[in-house]
Design a protein around this motif. Structure first.
Motif, PDB file in Angstrom:
ATOM      1  N   HIS A  58      65.175  50.161  36.913  1.00  0.00           N
ATOM      2  CA  HIS A  58      64.257  49.044  37.122  1.00  0.00           C
ATOM      3  C   HIS A  58      64.480  48.504  38.524  1.00  0.00           C
ATOM      4  CE1 HIS A  58      62.132  45.263  36.429  1.00  0.00           C
ATOM      5  NE2 HIS A  58      61.576  45.864  35.382  1.00  0.00           N
ATOM      6  N   LEU A  59      63.401  48.250  39.258  1.00  0.00           N
ATOM      7  CA  LEU A  59      63.494  47.812  40.653  1.00  0.00           C
ATOM      8  C   LEU A  59      64.296  46.528  40.808  1.00  0.00           C
ATOM      9  CD1 LEU A  59      62.626  48.305  43.584  1.00  0.00           C
ATOM     10  CD2 LEU A  59      60.551  47.014  43.103  1.00  0.00           C
ATOM     11  N   GLU A  60      64.142  45.592  39.882  1.00  0.00           N
ATOM     12  CA  GLU A  60      64.829  44.304  39.994  1.00  0.00           C
ATOM     13  C   GLU A  60      66.291  44.362  39.567  1.00  0.00           C
ATOM     14  OE1 GLU A  60      62.520  41.397  37.921  1.00  0.00           O
ATOM     15  OE2 GLU A  60      60.729  41.810  39.117  1.00  0.00           O
ATOM     16  N   ASP A  61      66.686  45.429  38.868  1.00  0.00           N
ATOM     17  CA  ASP A  61      68.064  45.555  38.397  1.00  0.00           C
ATOM     18  C   ASP A  61      68.553  46.990  38.591  1.00  0.00           C
ATOM     19  OD1 ASP A  61      70.530  45.337  37.229  1.00  0.00           O
ATOM     20  OD2 ASP A  61      69.782  44.929  35.210  1.00  0.00           O
ATOM     21  N   PRO A  62      68.958  47.362  39.820  1.00  0.00           N
ATOM     22  CA  PRO A  62      69.382  48.735  40.105  1.00  0.00           C
ATOM     23  C   PRO A  62      70.591  49.206  39.283  1.00  0.00           C
ATOM     24  CG  PRO A  62      69.110  47.485  42.132  1.00  0.00           C
ATOM     25  CD  PRO A  62      68.972  46.525  41.004  1.00  0.00           C
ATOM     26  N   ASN A  63      71.342  48.262  38.712  1.00  0.00           N
ATOM     27  CA  ASN A  63      72.486  48.649  37.886  1.00  0.00           C
ATOM     28  C   ASN A  63      72.067  49.068  36.482  1.00  0.00           C
ATOM     29  OD1 ASN A  63      74.388  48.123  39.926  1.00  0.00           O
ATOM     30  ND2 ASN A  63      74.303  45.949  39.456  1.00  0.00           N
ATOM     31  N   ASN A  64      70.837  48.782  36.103  1.00  0.00           N
ATOM     32  CA  ASN A  64      70.312  49.154  34.794  1.00  0.00           C
ATOM     33  C   ASN A  64      69.646  50.526  34.907  1.00  0.00           C
ATOM     34  OD1 ASN A  64      69.351  49.271  32.223  1.00  0.00           O
ATOM     35  ND2 ASN A  64      67.854  47.639  32.466  1.00  0.00           N
ATOM     36  N   VAL A  65      70.465  51.578  34.886  1.00  0.00           N
ATOM     37  CA  VAL A  65      69.973  52.950  35.031  1.00  0.00           C
ATOM     38  C   VAL A  65      69.444  53.434  33.688  1.00  0.00           C
ATOM     39  CG1 VAL A  65      70.620  55.311  35.604  1.00  0.00           C
ATOM     40  CG2 VAL A  65      71.570  53.411  36.919  1.00  0.00           C
ATOM     41  N   ILE A  66      68.195  53.865  33.679  1.00  0.00           N
ATOM     42  CA  ILE A  66      67.561  54.348  32.462  1.00  0.00           C
ATOM     43  C   ILE A  66      67.956  55.788  32.171  1.00  0.00           C
ATOM     44  CG2 ILE A  66      65.309  54.874  31.452  1.00  0.00           C
ATOM     45  CD1 ILE A  66      64.447  52.384  33.324  1.00  0.00           C
ATOM     46  N   THR A  67      68.004  56.597  33.195  1.00  0.00           N
ATOM     47  CA  THR A  67      68.475  57.969  33.064  1.00  0.00           C
ATOM     48  C   THR A  67      68.957  58.449  34.417  1.00  0.00           C
ATOM     49  OG1 THR A  67      67.935  60.206  32.258  1.00  0.00           O
ATOM     50  CG2 THR A  67      66.219  59.052  33.477  1.00  0.00           C
ATOM     51  N   ASN A  68      69.880  59.374  34.402  1.00  0.00           N
ATOM     52  CA  ASN A  68      70.319  60.042  35.623  1.00  0.00           C
ATOM     53  C   ASN A  68      70.870  61.406  35.270  1.00  0.00           C
ATOM     54  OD1 ASN A  68      72.733  59.225  34.474  1.00  0.00           O
ATOM     55  ND2 ASN A  68      73.650  58.615  36.395  1.00  0.00           N
ATOM     56  N   GLY A  87      57.090  46.455  34.202  1.00  0.00           N
ATOM     57  CA  GLY A  87      57.736  46.208  35.479  1.00  0.00           C
ATOM     58  C   GLY A  87      57.651  47.370  36.432  1.00  0.00           C
ATOM     59  N   ASP A  88      58.355  47.232  37.526  1.00  0.00           N
ATOM     60  CA  ASP A  88      58.381  48.235  38.581  1.00  0.00           C
ATOM     61  C   ASP A  88      59.674  49.033  38.486  1.00  0.00           C
ATOM     62  OD1 ASP A  88      55.932  47.304  39.642  1.00  0.00           O
ATOM     63  OD2 ASP A  88      56.991  45.703  40.689  1.00  0.00           O
ATOM     64  N   TYR A  89      59.544  50.338  38.669  1.00  0.00           N
ATOM     65  CA  TYR A  89      60.677  51.247  38.527  1.00  0.00           C
ATOM     66  C   TYR A  89      60.813  52.129  39.745  1.00  0.00           C
ATOM     67  CZ  TYR A  89      60.991  49.824  33.691  1.00  0.00           C
ATOM     68  OH  TYR A  89      61.157  49.078  32.564  1.00  0.00           O
ATOM     69  N   VAL A  90      61.986  52.726  39.889  1.00  0.00           N
ATOM     70  CA  VAL A  90      62.298  53.606  41.003  1.00  0.00           C
ATOM     71  C   VAL A  90      62.855  54.903  40.454  1.00  0.00           C
ATOM     72  CG1 VAL A  90      63.721  53.901  43.075  1.00  0.00           C
ATOM     73  CG2 VAL A  90      62.892  51.634  42.466  1.00  0.00           C
ATOM     74  N   ILE A  91      62.395  56.009  41.009  1.00  0.00           N
ATOM     75  CA  ILE A  91      63.045  57.310  40.801  1.00  0.00           C
ATOM     76  C   ILE A  91      63.675  57.657  42.136  1.00  0.00           C
ATOM     77  CG2 ILE A  91      62.785  59.727  40.176  1.00  0.00           C
ATOM     78  CD1 ILE A  91      60.093  58.972  38.872  1.00  0.00           C
ATOM     79  N   SER A  92      65.001  57.719  42.179  1.00  0.00           N
ATOM     80  CA  SER A  92      65.665  58.038  43.446  1.00  0.00           C
ATOM     81  C   SER A  92      66.295  59.422  43.352  1.00  0.00           C
ATOM     82  CB  SER A  92      66.714  56.982  43.798  1.00  0.00           C
ATOM     83  OG  SER A  92      67.807  57.065  42.927  1.00  0.00           O
ATOM     84  N   TYR A  93      66.268  60.106  44.502  1.00  0.00           N
ATOM     85  CA  TYR A  93      66.801  61.457  44.610  1.00  0.00           C
ATOM     86  C   TYR A  93      67.846  61.461  45.721  1.00  0.00           C
ATOM     87  CZ  TYR A  93      62.042  62.018  42.816  1.00  0.00           C
ATOM     88  OH  TYR A  93      60.880  61.890  42.127  1.00  0.00           O
TER      89      TYR A  93
END
Length: 95
Positions: A58-68, A87-93
């Motif tokens: 979640h963009l507002e809570d980077p410590n709340n990882v949904i999957t990795n 909400g807004d989410y991020v997929i980071s690589y």
């Protein structure tokens, strides 16, 4: 996904993010908004020669990882997610 097929045919449009990350080393981020209570499927394929780490949070809570996961060359990750909060989410690589 089959149990949501009627909802999707009744006017819901699935979210599709089609992105190619081409990098020897480095990182990239993709942002998306999740406004509905419908499931979505995340499919990632590593067609490169190097392993890479990805995570969704979640963009507002980077410590709340949904999957990795770490994807090795020629490996694929696919999962259906349901019940995300709006909400807004991020997929980071990271390669």
């Amino acid at each position: 996904m089959e149990k949501y097929q009627d909802q999707m045919e009744g006017g819901f449009c699935p979210l599709l993010i089609d992105e190619e990350v081409a990098s020897r080393m480095g990182s990239s981020k993709t942002y998306f908004s999740y406004p509905e209570e419908i499931p979505f499927k995340l499919s990632l394929t590593n067609s490169g020669a190097e392993s890479f780490l990805f995570k969704v949070y979640h963009l507002e809570d980077p410590n709340n990882v949904i999957t990795n996961c770490v994807l090795k060359p020629n490996e694929r990750y696919e999962k259906v997610f349901d019940g995300f909060p709006d909400g807004d989410y991020v997929i980071s690589y990271l390669i």
